[in-house]
Design a protein around this motif. Structure first.
Motif, short mmCIF file in Angstrom:
data_model
loop_
_atom_site.label_atom_id
_atom_site.label_comp_id
_atom_site.label_asym_id
_atom_site.label_seq_id
_atom_site.Cartn_x
_atom_site.Cartn_y
_atom_site.Cartn_z
N PRO A 73 0.80 -1.24 0.00
CA PRO A 73 0.00 0.00 0.00
C PRO A 73 0.83 1.28 0.00
N LEU A 74 2.04 1.23 0.55
CA LEU A 74 2.86 2.43 0.60
C LEU A 74 3.72 2.61 -0.65
N GLY A 75 3.52 1.80 -1.64
CA GLY A 75 4.27 1.92 -2.88
C GLY A 75 3.88 3.20 -3.63
N ARG A 76 4.88 3.89 -4.14
CA ARG A 76 4.61 5.16 -4.82
C ARG A 76 3.75 4.98 -6.07
N GLN A 77 3.73 3.77 -6.61
CA GLN A 77 2.92 3.54 -7.81
C GLN A 77 1.43 3.74 -7.54
N HIS A 78 1.03 3.72 -6.27
CA HIS A 78 -0.37 3.94 -5.95
C HIS A 78 -0.74 5.42 -5.84
N SER A 79 0.24 6.29 -5.92
CA SER A 79 -0.04 7.73 -5.87
C SER A 79 -0.55 8.19 -7.23
N ARG A 80 -1.77 8.71 -7.24
CA ARG A 80 -2.39 9.14 -8.50
C ARG A 80 -1.91 10.53 -8.87
N SER A 81 -1.27 10.66 -10.02
CA SER A 81 -0.71 11.93 -10.47
C SER A 81 -1.80 12.81 -11.08
N PHE A 82 -1.68 14.13 -10.83
CA PHE A 82 -2.63 15.08 -11.41
C PHE A 82 -1.96 16.45 -11.48
N VAL A 83 -2.54 17.36 -12.24
CA VAL A 83 -2.06 18.74 -12.34
C VAL A 83 -3.07 19.62 -11.63
N ASN A 84 -2.59 20.41 -10.65
CA ASN A 84 -3.52 21.23 -9.86
C ASN A 84 -3.92 22.51 -10.61
N GLN A 85 -4.72 23.33 -9.96
CA GLN A 85 -5.28 24.52 -10.60
C GLN A 85 -4.21 25.53 -11.00
N GLN A 86 -3.05 25.46 -10.37
CA GLN A 86 -1.97 26.40 -10.70
C GLN A 86 -0.97 25.81 -11.68
N GLY A 87 -1.30 24.64 -12.23
CA GLY A 87 -0.42 24.03 -13.22
C GLY A 87 0.72 23.22 -12.64
N GLU A 88 0.68 22.94 -11.33
CA GLU A 88 1.73 22.18 -10.68
C GLU A 88 1.34 20.70 -10.61
N ARG A 89 2.30 19.83 -10.94
CA ARG A 89 2.01 18.39 -10.88
C ARG A 89 2.17 17.90 -9.45
N GLN A 90 1.15 17.19 -8.99
CA GLN A 90 1.15 16.61 -7.66
C GLN A 90 0.74 15.15 -7.71
N GLY A 91 0.74 14.51 -6.55
CA GLY A 91 0.27 13.13 -6.44
C GLY A 91 -0.64 13.01 -5.24
N THR A 92 -1.33 11.89 -5.11
CA THR A 92 -2.19 11.66 -3.95
C THR A 92 -1.40 10.94 -2.86
N CYS A 93 -1.87 11.09 -1.63
CA CYS A 93 -1.16 10.58 -0.46
C CYS A 93 -1.16 9.05 -0.41
N VAL A 94 0.02 8.47 -0.18
CA VAL A 94 0.13 7.03 0.04
C VAL A 94 0.77 6.73 1.39
N HIS A 95 0.62 7.68 2.34
CA HIS A 95 0.94 7.46 3.75
C HIS A 95 2.42 7.16 4.02
N LEU A 96 3.31 7.86 3.31
CA LEU A 96 4.74 7.63 3.47
C LEU A 96 5.29 8.21 4.77
N GLY A 97 4.54 9.07 5.44
CA GLY A 97 4.96 9.57 6.74
C GLY A 97 6.03 10.64 6.71
N ASN A 98 6.31 11.21 5.55
CA ASN A 98 7.39 12.19 5.44
C ASN A 98 6.88 13.63 5.32
#
Length: 535
Positions: A175-200
């Motif tokens: 479950p904590l694998g980064r491949q589960h983070s869903r990539s998207f581009v936010n309203q300001q044009g910045e690429r982000q991902g969804t949380c996979v509970h990495l604790g950092n």
């Protein structure tokens, strides 16, 4: 580089980023001067030799992630970089209770006045609680403790500036694998991902799920023409030709190069310590702003931060280092416990050992070793972590706010002055004892044993991550340093917009309230300039 701007903003945290974005949107030519770096995900500190610390006295050589300031019986932790404290905070965005504004604040500042500005911050930072199916082990531990003590109605999932995927859960394979983070581009044009509970969260999100200010307000400001200059340490502000000249030192390699810029308006947003120190130096050392109120430096508060570890016999009870840093809280802001007002939250720390080992093995020479150890080193629910069974209870509350920041001669260098904090625990000790007792009860109710830090037991010392005050709001210069709109008494077009203007503790994580005040001040400033819509 252009020497003249409409507005210079000093600092890029919740005060600076928001003010810069809104003023740039309104057509002002804005310059942001930030003392720290502009961090990228690949630069986040992980290994022991990485850039962890920012050192006030040697910023050219040490301009790392975290600024730790040591005072008698008080340690203050602050972020350093483009995005300010949002880089290293736990993304908790709680509104202050409406009753907080009933006393001690200028009459213009009420909860109803701030309500629309809270909403603006909530929208920009995509604030929401963690999905109920994703509750961390620490949150469940707090929930269980609350139920056993009869406080279930006080348990809540706190609002977070983190992007979650509703479909993610701990039952997935790896479950904590980064491949589960869903990539998207936010309203300001910045690429982000969804949380996979990495604790950092506190040391830089690996997948950019935490909605730090460098992913929203700062790109918004830049899209509207604002210029952001990192590694610029402001040293002095002085009146100049109807505006102000701001003198700085720019980090160039391991050198500091002096420079200056001018603007009609200057906004100080360097945080409680940074803003207060700069104004103290301008008033008392450089004497460029001699008329600043004598209230400068007073009514400083650590927001009663009290981080206390509890040791549990089984690591599965806590799973420290897995999940967002804070996701839940118990609220006691009604004064029902000993008449004190406070919160208890389920704080966490990253798995520093695993982060360091993974960072070391990422080098090309060690990749074969990393491949052989891939299974052992992956982030997982069963990962090895020396603090796996340690719960960190975070307390915060309404303390006496009677600290005072001031300048004093530096030890062994009497010709130089440094920032000092005069702070006594006396009037806040009952609150601290009440928080500790509640933390102990929560621990014992769930089979843990609280370990009160030596710093408190021996010295009655605290560590604050929520420094507030020093340039408090007031109705006049005899009450405060700034008015309800952040205007410095005695100086036209000089503003303070950060945690320094809070006239006291607010008892909960302050970022949301600082953000709302910043949105309001920017709105008023735009109205004054005739560049915004009428309120």
């Amino acid at each position: 580089m252009v020497d003249r701007f409409d507005v210079i903003v000093i600092g890029s945290g919740f005060g600076g980023a928001i003010t810069a974005a809104r003023l740039a949107e309104g057509g002002a030519r804005v310059l942001v001067l930030e003392r720290g770096r502009r961090w990228t995900a690949s630069q986040h500190p992980r290994g022991p030799t990485d850039a962890w610390l920012y050192q006030q006295n040697s910023p050219a050589k040490h301009n790392g992630w975290l600024d730790l300031r040591f005072f008698p019986r008080m340690i203050v932790a602050q972020g350093a970089g483009v995005g300010g404290g949002s880089l290293c905070y736990s993304a908790v965005l709680l509104e202050a209770r409406p009753q907080l504004f009933d006393a001690g604040w200028p009459p213009e500042i009420t909860y109803e006045e701030l309500r629309p500005y809270y909403a603006k911050v909530r929208g920009m930072l995509s604030v929401r609680p963690i999905p109920s199916r994703q509750l961390t082990a620490r949150a469940r531990l707090l929930q269980k403790a609350a139920a056993k003590l009869g406080y279930s109605d006080r348990f809540t999932r706190v609002p977070l500036g983190i992007t979650f995927d509703e479909h993610w859960n701990y039952d997935r394979d790896d479950p904590l694998g980064r491949q589960h983070s869903r990539s998207f581009v936010n309203q300001q044009g910045e690429r982000q991902g969804t949380c996979v509970h990495l604790g950092n969260c506190d040391i830089g999100c690996d997948v950019r799920a935490k909605n730090t200010l460098d992913l929203n307000y700062i790109p918004l400001a830049e899209r509207h023409g604002a210029e952001v200059r990192p590694l610029h340490i402001v040293r002095r502000i002085e009146p100049d030709g109807g505006g102000y000249r701001v003198s700085f030192e720019r980090v160039d390699g391991e050198r500091l190069i002096s420079g200056s810029v001018r603007a009609d308006v200057v906004v100080l947003a360097a945080g409680s310590l940074g803003t207060t120190e700069l104004l103290l130096r301008c008033r008392d050392e450089h004497r460029t702003l001699p008329n600043i109120s004598r209230q400068l430096g007073k009514h400083w508060s650590p927001n009663a931060n009290f981080l206390t570890p509890a040791l549990y016999p089984h690591g599965d009870q806590v799973k420290q280092g897995i999940g967002p840093t804070i996701t839940s809280a118990l609220e006691f802001m009604d004064g029902s416990v000993n008449g004190e007002r406070f919160y208890i939250q389920d704080d966490g720390i990253p798995n520093m050992v695993l982060n360091a080992v993974r960072a070391k093995l990422a080098s090309p020479a060690l990749r074969p070793v990393a491949w052989l150890l891939e299974r052992q080193l992956r982030r997982g629910l069963d990962e090895w972590n020396p603090t796996r069974n340690v719960m960190f209870w975070l307390g915060q509350g309404i303390d006496a706010a009677d600290g005072e920041l001031r300048l004093r001669p530096r030890f062994a260098k009497w010709s130089e002055q440094e920032l000092d904090l005069k702070w006594r625990v006396d009037k806040s000790e009952e609150l601290a004892s009440t928080i500790l007792k509640m933390q102990e009860r929560l621990s014992e109710a769930t089979g843990g044993q609280l370990h009160v830090p030596l710093f408190w037991r021996l010295l009655r010392g605290m560590i604050s991550v929520h420094p507030l005050g020093g340039c408090g709001m007031g109705r006049s210069r005899t009450e405060g340093v700034v008015d309800h709109a952040g205007r410095v008494f005695g100086y036209k077009n000089l503003f303070v917009v950060d945690g320094a203007i809070l006239p006291g503790a607010i008892g909960c994580n302050p970022s949301m309230t600082i953000g709302a005040l910043s949105e309001r001040i920017a709105d008023l400033l735009l109205c004054d300039r005739g560049a915004g819509a009428a309120r």
